[in-house]
Design a protein around this motif. Structure first.
Motif, PDB file in Angstrom:
ATOM      1  N   ARG A  53      -8.911 -21.733 -13.252  1.00  0.00           N
ATOM      2  CA  ARG A  53      -8.764 -20.499 -13.269  1.00  0.00           C
ATOM      3  C   ARG A  53      -9.784 -19.474 -13.166  1.00  0.00           C
ATOM      4  O   ARG A  53      -9.906 -18.284 -13.323  1.00  0.00           O
ATOM      5  N   ASN A  56     -10.028 -18.324  -9.182  1.00  0.00           N
ATOM      6  CA  ASN A  56      -9.413 -17.284  -8.702  1.00  0.00           C
ATOM      7  C   ASN A  56      -9.615 -15.978  -9.783  1.00  0.00           C
ATOM      8  O   ASN A  56      -8.445 -14.923  -9.621  1.00  0.00           O
ATOM      9  N   LEU A  58      -8.244 -15.827 -12.829  1.00  0.00           N
ATOM     10  CA  LEU A  58      -7.256 -15.334 -13.512  1.00  0.00           C
ATOM     11  C   LEU A  58      -7.474 -15.440 -14.904  1.00  0.00           C
ATOM     12  O   LEU A  58      -6.933 -14.714 -15.817  1.00  0.00           O
ATOM     13  N   SER A  89      -7.868 -13.591  -5.252  1.00  0.00           N
ATOM     14  CA  SER A  89      -6.921 -14.364  -5.608  1.00  0.00           C
ATOM     15  C   SER A  89      -5.932 -14.605  -4.224  1.00  0.00           C
ATOM     16  O   SER A  89      -5.183 -15.297  -3.962  1.00  0.00           O
ATOM     17  N   MET A  94      -2.787 -20.286  -6.050  1.00  0.00           N
ATOM     18  CA  MET A  94      -2.617 -21.223  -6.980  1.00  0.00           C
ATOM     19  C   MET A  94      -1.143 -21.750  -7.358  1.00  0.00           C
ATOM     20  O   MET A  94      -0.136 -20.884  -7.105  1.00  0.00           O
ATOM     21  N   PHE A  96       1.320 -23.448 -10.043  1.00  0.00           N
ATOM     22  CA  PHE A  96       1.089 -23.305 -11.642  1.00  0.00           C
ATOM     23  C   PHE A  96       1.954 -24.891 -12.109  1.00  0.00           C
ATOM     24  O   PHE A  96       2.691 -25.376 -11.253  1.00  0.00           O
ATOM     25  N   LYS A  98       4.384 -24.873 -14.175  1.00  0.00           N
ATOM     26  CA  LYS A  98       5.849 -24.363 -14.105  1.00  0.00           C
ATOM     27  C   LYS A  98       6.354 -23.733 -12.822  1.00  0.00           C
ATOM     28  O   LYS A  98       5.551 -22.993 -12.543  1.00  0.00           O
ATOM     29  N   ILE A 100       7.385 -20.946 -10.749  1.00  0.00           N
ATOM     30  CA  ILE A 100       7.710 -19.674 -11.197  1.00  0.00           C
ATOM     31  C   ILE A 100       8.276 -18.933 -10.021  1.00  0.00           C
ATOM     32  O   ILE A 100       7.402 -17.904  -9.467  1.00  0.00           O
ATOM     33  N   PHE A 102      10.072 -15.787  -8.163  1.00  0.00           N
ATOM     34  CA  PHE A 102      10.502 -14.448  -8.304  1.00  0.00           C
ATOM     35  C   PHE A 102      11.799 -14.012  -8.210  1.00  0.00           C
ATOM     36  O   PHE A 102      12.509 -14.897  -7.927  1.00  0.00           O
ATOM     37  N   ARG A 165       5.072 -20.120  -0.728  1.00  0.00           N
ATOM     38  CA  ARG A 165       4.734 -18.450  -1.048  1.00  0.00           C
ATOM     39  C   ARG A 165       3.330 -18.467  -1.019  1.00  0.00           C
ATOM     40  O   ARG A 165       2.958 -17.375  -0.614  1.00  0.00           O
ATOM     41  N   ALA A 166       2.448 -19.342  -1.708  1.00  0.00           N
ATOM     42  CA  ALA A 166       0.995 -19.322  -1.528  1.00  0.00           C
ATOM     43  C   ALA A 166       0.408 -19.481  -0.310  1.00  0.00           C
ATOM     44  O   ALA A 166      -0.471 -18.798   0.054  1.00  0.00           O
TER      45      ALA A 166
END
Lengths: 256, 243
Positions: A53, A56, A58, A89, A94, A96, A98, A100, A102, A165-166
């Motif tokens: 982290r 980027n 975060l 970023s 990144m 994760f 979990k 996620i 949208f 998406r990344a």
């Protein structure tokens, strides 16, 4: 296997990180070379997630976060007041633990990061979305209805959607932070295959607490223990011929 | 699926209830509107003044709701929780929001009814703003905090800046809860307006000239008790958080 000539994409010098009074990372120094998979292994609470982290930025969101030392991205300082975290970023993506997604359609989820980097034309967006979904090996499963909500996808598919998406944000580095932690056994090999296929185009950083997974996917591995980088070298070396006693204990399952 | 069924059920129930009340009131000759009270001419005149004053509060209300939401977002997203200003403002808002709406109602009563000649637009507006803003700010803050941290992190990790994260993710996710908070605030306002109208009618009919009202002093006493209790509660909260 890797060219010694290439310049490192990330250089970490004497990195120390605190959360309040707790020192999470202690004096880390290493280089990450481009276009290969660098894995970080270690028991939980060893600082793996905190480390990635930092890349980027975060951690900037966390209260009482303090960092000393230097991280260079392509030779430039990552932590300077002039450089906005959002700019970093965009180049360092990144994934994760979990998945996620949208609350948007599958298409909009992927298009979101393309829009963030300034893609506006709808034809260009369409191709970016398709390309990214293909790279994340999800296209075949979702192309019939891209306007569907990601809620209908399985956990593993959602994680692949997050990868797409990344990728649509056209990053240089992609960080995977224990991406298989919440996936079922059938999804894990798919994700590892994606990691292998992305290797020749992106620099990948892979955090895991599964020793065998690190051995399978990575070229270089670092063993973190209690905030210290105990060992950082070729994956083969670390698993077959570790230099440090603690690494040996960890890879053989006696520690952590 | 289940949630939407619940929503439809509650809409149906509310529609039924409203239909029943309307039917009942029309069949009985609108008891709410014509309560058997009649005004003489001067009273009717001042009643229309009161009505006008209340109508003039509608834009003030809408404005203060909009402003409250903006303040809540500024507090939560841009003024970090560690900032000392944040602590002070948050505490003031908590104290104001925890004062029962009845006390604001008495305040409104004083300005709208008893001091109707002296009460200016400014004092009226202040009463309504005091009534609406703290509770809307607080409920919006709670709604913002309720948005999952992972959604923010995912958006930040894609390279969205603070503004984009708020507009694209935090606001849409918090929106239903924000609306619920606005509804609470509006219901407070409606209750207080009803109170003001009823007391106004009662005053016009029962109060003889020369009678005195001591509402302002009792309001001050009650307000200071409310302030004291919220100060004590926030003090206790801090103490329990420390241990």
């Amino acid at each position: 296997m890797q060219s010694r000539k290439t310049d490192p994409i990330l250089q970490v010098h004497n990195l120390n990180v605190w959360y309040g009074k707790d020192q999470i990372l202690k004096n880390l120094t290493f280089d990450v070379l481009p276009k290969q998979v660098t894995a970080f292994i270690g028991p939980s609470n060893s600082g793996k997630t905190t480390l990635v982290r930092c890349f980027n930025r975060l951690n900037d969101l966390a209260l009482n976060f303090k960092l000393t030392g230097q991280i260079l991205y392509k030779g430039d300082k990552l932590y300077t007041p002039k450089l906005k975290a959002s700019k970093i970023s965009r180049q360092i993506g990144m994934i994760f633990q979990k998945p996620i997604p949208f609350h948007k359609s599958i298409y909009e989820n992927v298009a979101y990061s393309a829009r963030l980097r300034g893609v506006k034309q709808s034809t260009q967006l369409d191709t970016t979305v398709e390309e990214s979904l293909r790279k994340a090996q999800l296209w075949q499963e979702v192309y019939k209805d891209l306007q569907a909500s990601p809620d209908i996808l399985s956990n593993g598919q959602q994680q692949r959607l997050c990868i797409a998406r990344a990728l649509a944000g056209a990053p240089e580095i992609l960080i995977f932070d224990e991406p298989c932690e919440q996936l079922d056994a059938a999804e894990t090999p798919k994700l590892e295959a994606i990691v292998q296929s992305l290797k020749n185009r992106y620099t990948l950083i892979f955090v895991t607490n599964k020793r065998r997974q690190a051995a399978r996917v990575s070229d270089v591995a670092g063993f973190l223990y209690d905030g210290e980088l105990v060992e950082f070298q070729q994956t083969e070396q670390i698993f077959t011929n570790p230099k440090d006693k603690r690494t040996e204990n960890y890879v053989t399952g006696r520690l952590g | 699926m289940k949630r939407s069924v619940l929503i439809y059920q509650s809409i149906a129930l509310i529609t039924l209830a409203v239909a029943f009340i309307l039917f009942w009131s029309f069949s009985k000759g609108t008891p709410f509107v014509e309560s058997g009270l009649t005004f003489d001419e001067t009273a009717a005149d001042s009643y229309s003044v009161l009505q006008e004053n209340l109508y003039r509060m509608v834009p003030i209300l809408l404005g203060s709701i909009f402003f409250s939401i903006a303040i809540a977002f500024y507090l939560e997203e841009w003024l970090a929780e560690t900032s000392w200003i944040y602590g002070i403002i948050a505490q003031q808002i908590t104290i104001l929001a925890s004062i029962p709406s009845l006390l604001y109602g008495l305040l409104g009563l004083y300005f709208f009814v008893l001091q109707s000649e002296k009460g200016s637009f400014f004092t009226h507006a202040l009463t309504f703003v005091l009534l609406v803003m703290p509770i809307t700010i607080q409920s919006t803050q709670k709604a913002i905090r309720g948005v999952d941290i992972s959604v923010r992190e995912a958006a930040f990790a894609l390279g969205a800046n603070r503004w984009r994260v708020v507009v694209d993710h935090v606001f849409p996710n918090a929106f239903p809860t924000i609306v619920a908070g606005i509804c609470t605030a509006i219901s407070r306002v409606l209750a207080i307006t009803a109170l003001i109208i009823i007391v106004y009618i009662w005053k016009e009919h029962t109060l003889q000239s020369g009678d005195t009202f001591n509402i302002p002093s009792s309001v001050i006493v009650l307000l200071s008790f409310a302030l004291l209790s919220s100060v004590i509660s926030s003090f206790l909260e801090k103490k329990t958080n420390l241990t």
